[in-house]
Design a protein around this motif. Structure first.
Motif, PDB file in Angstrom:
ATOM      1  N   VAL A   1       0.831  -1.430   0.053  1.00  0.00           N
ATOM      2  CA  VAL A   1      -0.094   0.109   0.174  1.00  0.00           C
ATOM      3  C   VAL A   1       0.762   1.212   0.044  1.00  0.00           C
ATOM      4  CG1 VAL A   1      -2.119  -1.328   1.071  1.00  0.00           C
ATOM      5  CG2 VAL A   1      -0.061  -0.081   2.364  1.00  0.00           C
ATOM      6  N   GLY A   2       2.047   1.104  -0.137  1.00  0.00           N
ATOM      7  CA  GLY A   2       3.194   2.122  -0.353  1.00  0.00           C
ATOM      8  C   GLY A   2       3.439   2.599   1.004  1.00  0.00           C
ATOM      9  N   VAL A   3       3.461   2.296   1.967  1.00  0.00           N
ATOM     10  CA  VAL A   3       3.995   2.546   3.372  1.00  0.00           C
ATOM     11  C   VAL A   3       5.467   2.274   3.515  1.00  0.00           C
ATOM     12  CG1 VAL A   3       3.810   2.715   5.739  1.00  0.00           C
ATOM     13  CG2 VAL A   3       1.778   2.646   4.267  1.00  0.00           C
ATOM     14  N   ARG A   4       6.164   3.069   3.671  1.00  0.00           N
ATOM     15  CA  ARG A   4       7.831   2.740   3.959  1.00  0.00           C
ATOM     16  C   ARG A   4       8.159   2.266   5.393  1.00  0.00           C
ATOM     17  NH1 ARG A   4      11.767   3.363   0.497  1.00  0.00           N
ATOM     18  NH2 ARG A   4      10.579   4.791  -0.808  1.00  0.00           N
ATOM     19  N   SER A   5       8.792   0.914   5.660  1.00  0.00           N
ATOM     20  CA  SER A   5       9.104   0.624   6.940  1.00  0.00           C
ATOM     21  C   SER A   5      10.347   1.348   7.691  1.00  0.00           C
ATOM     22  CB  SER A   5       9.717  -0.707   6.656  1.00  0.00           C
ATOM     23  OG  SER A   5      10.233  -1.342   8.041  1.00  0.00           O
ATOM     24  N   ARG A   6      10.238   1.653   8.876  1.00  0.00           N
ATOM     25  CA  ARG A   6      11.014   2.596   9.574  1.00  0.00           C
ATOM     26  C   ARG A   6      11.764   1.573  10.545  1.00  0.00           C
ATOM     27  NH1 ARG A   6       7.026   7.029  11.382  1.00  0.00           N
ATOM     28  NH2 ARG A   6       6.005   5.139  11.945  1.00  0.00           N
ATOM     29  N   GLY A   7      11.539   0.140  10.501  1.00  0.00           N
ATOM     30  CA  GLY A   7      12.096  -0.874  11.147  1.00  0.00           C
ATOM     31  C   GLY A   7      12.338  -2.306  10.513  1.00  0.00           C
ATOM     32  N   LEU A   8      12.459  -3.033  11.603  1.00  0.00           N
ATOM     33  CA  LEU A   8      12.541  -4.518  10.992  1.00  0.00           C
ATOM     34  C   LEU A   8      11.452  -5.484  11.764  1.00  0.00           C
ATOM     35  CD1 LEU A   8      16.251  -5.271  11.931  1.00  0.00           C
ATOM     36  CD2 LEU A   8      15.366  -4.640   9.653  1.00  0.00           C
ATOM     37  N   THR A   9      10.730  -6.002  11.079  1.00  0.00           N
ATOM     38  CA  THR A   9       9.644  -6.693  11.509  1.00  0.00           C
ATOM     39  C   THR A   9       9.883  -8.322  11.240  1.00  0.00           C
ATOM     40  OG1 THR A   9       7.877  -5.029  11.049  1.00  0.00           O
ATOM     41  CG2 THR A   9       6.820  -7.344  11.496  1.00  0.00           C
ATOM     42  N   PHE A  10       9.497  -9.075  12.532  1.00  0.00           N
ATOM     43  CA  PHE A  10       9.714 -10.154  12.531  1.00  0.00           C
ATOM     44  C   PHE A  10       8.423 -11.136  12.798  1.00  0.00           C
ATOM     45  CE2 PHE A  10      13.654  -8.174  13.637  1.00  0.00           C
ATOM     46  CZ  PHE A  10      14.720  -8.884  12.847  1.00  0.00           C
ATOM     47  N   ALA A  11       8.295 -12.363  12.365  1.00  0.00           N
ATOM     48  CA  ALA A  11       7.392 -13.268  12.618  1.00  0.00           C
ATOM     49  C   ALA A  11       8.034 -14.056  13.583  1.00  0.00           C
ATOM     50  CB  ALA A  11       7.037 -14.047  11.171  1.00  0.00           C
ATOM     51  N   VAL A  12       7.408 -14.335  14.726  1.00  0.00           N
ATOM     52  CA  VAL A  12       7.986 -14.978  15.872  1.00  0.00           C
ATOM     53  C   VAL A  12       7.128 -16.092  16.350  1.00  0.00           C
ATOM     54  CG1 VAL A  12       9.181 -12.991  16.425  1.00  0.00           C
ATOM     55  CG2 VAL A  12       6.918 -13.324  17.540  1.00  0.00           C
ATOM     56  N   ALA A  13       7.382 -16.792  17.199  1.00  0.00           N
ATOM     57  CA  ALA A  13       6.726 -18.045  17.794  1.00  0.00           C
ATOM     58  C   ALA A  13       5.722 -17.328  18.632  1.00  0.00           C
ATOM     59  CB  ALA A  13       7.683 -19.013  18.509  1.00  0.00           C
ATOM     60  N   PRO A  14       4.591 -18.126  18.969  1.00  0.00           N
ATOM     61  CA  PRO A  14       3.797 -17.443  19.801  1.00  0.00           C
ATOM     62  C   PRO A  14       4.347 -17.337  21.239  1.00  0.00           C
ATOM     63  CG  PRO A  14       2.668 -19.165  18.635  1.00  0.00           C
ATOM     64  CD  PRO A  14       4.100 -19.217  18.116  1.00  0.00           C
ATOM     65  N   ASP A  15       4.109 -16.445  22.026  1.00  0.00           N
ATOM     66  CA  ASP A  15       4.470 -16.199  23.501  1.00  0.00           C
ATOM     67  C   ASP A  15       6.169 -16.191  23.474  1.00  0.00           C
ATOM     68  OD1 ASP A  15       1.861 -16.525  24.338  1.00  0.00           O
ATOM     69  OD2 ASP A  15       2.163 -18.555  24.177  1.00  0.00           O
ATOM     70  N   ALA A  16       6.777 -15.761  22.256  1.00  0.00           N
ATOM     71  CA  ALA A  16       8.083 -15.548  22.441  1.00  0.00           C
ATOM     72  C   ALA A  16       8.545 -14.468  23.206  1.00  0.00           C
ATOM     73  CB  ALA A  16       8.582 -15.271  21.064  1.00  0.00           C
ATOM     74  N   ARG A  17       9.893 -14.839  24.036  1.00  0.00           N
ATOM     75  CA  ARG A  17      10.316 -13.715  24.886  1.00  0.00           C
ATOM     76  C   ARG A  17      10.936 -12.510  23.912  1.00  0.00           C
ATOM     77  NH1 ARG A  17      15.836 -13.953  27.608  1.00  0.00           N
ATOM     78  NH2 ARG A  17      15.442 -13.114  29.514  1.00  0.00           N
ATOM     79  N   VAL A  18      10.783 -11.422  24.484  1.00  0.00           N
ATOM     80  CA  VAL A  18      11.177 -10.219  23.706  1.00  0.00           C
ATOM     81  C   VAL A  18      12.209  -9.545  24.995  1.00  0.00           C
ATOM     82  CG1 VAL A  18      10.801  -7.853  22.520  1.00  0.00           C
ATOM     83  CG2 VAL A  18       8.849  -9.778  22.551  1.00  0.00           C
ATOM     84  N   VAL A  19      13.278  -9.084  24.361  1.00  0.00           N
ATOM     85  CA  VAL A  19      14.219  -8.699  25.027  1.00  0.00           C
ATOM     86  C   VAL A  19      14.764  -7.337  24.741  1.00  0.00           C
ATOM     87  CG1 VAL A  19      15.286 -11.037  25.762  1.00  0.00           C
ATOM     88  CG2 VAL A  19      16.382  -9.936  24.268  1.00  0.00           C
ATOM     89  N   ALA A  20      15.612  -6.775  25.572  1.00  0.00           N
ATOM     90  CA  ALA A  20      16.226  -5.338  25.356  1.00  0.00           C
ATOM     91  C   ALA A  20      17.173  -5.537  24.522  1.00  0.00           C
ATOM     92  CB  ALA A  20      16.558  -4.742  26.544  1.00  0.00           C
ATOM     93  N   PRO A  21      17.181  -4.863  23.406  1.00  0.00           N
ATOM     94  CA  PRO A  21      18.472  -4.995  22.490  1.00  0.00           C
ATOM     95  C   PRO A  21      19.679  -4.168  22.843  1.00  0.00           C
ATOM     96  CG  PRO A  21      16.798  -3.311  21.481  1.00  0.00           C
ATOM     97  CD  PRO A  21      16.320  -3.984  22.716  1.00  0.00           C
ATOM     98  N   ALA A  22      19.682  -3.302  23.744  1.00  0.00           N
ATOM     99  CA  ALA A  22      20.722  -2.698  24.294  1.00  0.00           C
ATOM    100  C   ALA A  22      20.211  -2.174  25.768  1.00  0.00           C
ATOM    101  CB  ALA A  22      21.198  -1.540  23.339  1.00  0.00           C
ATOM    102  N   ALA A  23      21.126  -1.815  26.594  1.00  0.00           N
ATOM    103  CA  ALA A  23      20.748  -1.259  27.796  1.00  0.00           C
ATOM    104  C   ALA A  23      20.149   0.057  27.708  1.00  0.00           C
ATOM    105  CB  ALA A  23      22.346  -1.121  28.597  1.00  0.00           C
ATOM    106  N   GLY A  24      19.309   0.657  28.599  1.00  0.00           N
ATOM    107  CA  GLY A  24      18.822   1.656  28.585  1.00  0.00           C
ATOM    108  C   GLY A  24      17.684   1.778  29.694  1.00  0.00           C
ATOM    109  N   ILE A  25      16.888   3.029  29.584  1.00  0.00           N
ATOM    110  CA  ILE A  25      15.877   3.309  30.453  1.00  0.00           C
ATOM    111  C   ILE A  25      14.289   3.165  29.784  1.00  0.00           C
ATOM    112  CG2 ILE A  25      14.750   5.286  31.844  1.00  0.00           C
ATOM    113  CD1 ILE A  25      17.656   6.093  32.350  1.00  0.00           C
ATOM    114  N   VAL A  26      13.464   2.565  30.414  1.00  0.00           N
ATOM    115  CA  VAL A  26      12.261   2.307  29.694  1.00  0.00           C
ATOM    116  C   VAL A  26      11.381   3.842  29.897  1.00  0.00           C
ATOM    117  CG1 VAL A  26       9.826   1.559  30.057  1.00  0.00           C
ATOM    118  CG2 VAL A  26      12.019   0.023  30.534  1.00  0.00           C
TER     119      VAL A  26
END
Length: 123
Positions: free
Chosen positions: A24-49
């Motif tokens: 539909v012509g929308v440009r991606s500003r990131g990376l999208t991943f197909a993951v397993a259901p209930d997959a764990r998501v972690v911090a890609p680098a240290a930081g403050i939420v």
């Protein structure tokens, strides 16, 4: 940051790359991943939420401030295990992908608000 200073926040199959254009012509500003259901998501680098809750149609999102103008936006989470103001280490759990069929998690790395291709920093 130098190469290797940033890691993938999920294990999965890349379905949309940085700067890709959708049907539909929308440009991606990131990376999208197909993951397993209930997959764990972690911090890609240290930081403050800075933000951790539902946002519009993006599911739950987390925004991490890595300092010096670098931030990460993670979208599509079913739940978050962090609260704003909390400091997280690289690799620490910040949430979980949805259950069900074909969950997607998107990661956007930004420098002073502008999208950056995270693939160049992943080691």
């Amino acid at each position: 940051p130098r190469r290797g200073a940033y890691r993938l926040p999920v294990r999965g199959r890349l379905v949309t790359g940085f700067d890709a254009v959708s049907d539909v012509g929308v440009r991606s500003r990131g990376l999208t991943f197909a993951v397993a259901p209930d997959a764990r998501v972690v911090a890609p680098a240290a930081g403050i939420v800075r933000y951790a809750r539902a946002f519009r149609g993006y599911g739950r999102i987390v925004i991490l401030d890595h300092g010096d103008g670098w931030t990460t936006l993670l979208t599509g989470l079913a739940d978050t295990g962090v609260k704003p103001g909390v400091r997280v280490a690289a690799g620490s759990r910040i949430g979980t992908a949805p259950g069900g069929e074909d969950p997607l998690i998107t990661v956007e790395l930004r420098r002073r608000g502008r999208p950056v291709d995270a693939a160049a920093l992943i080691g």
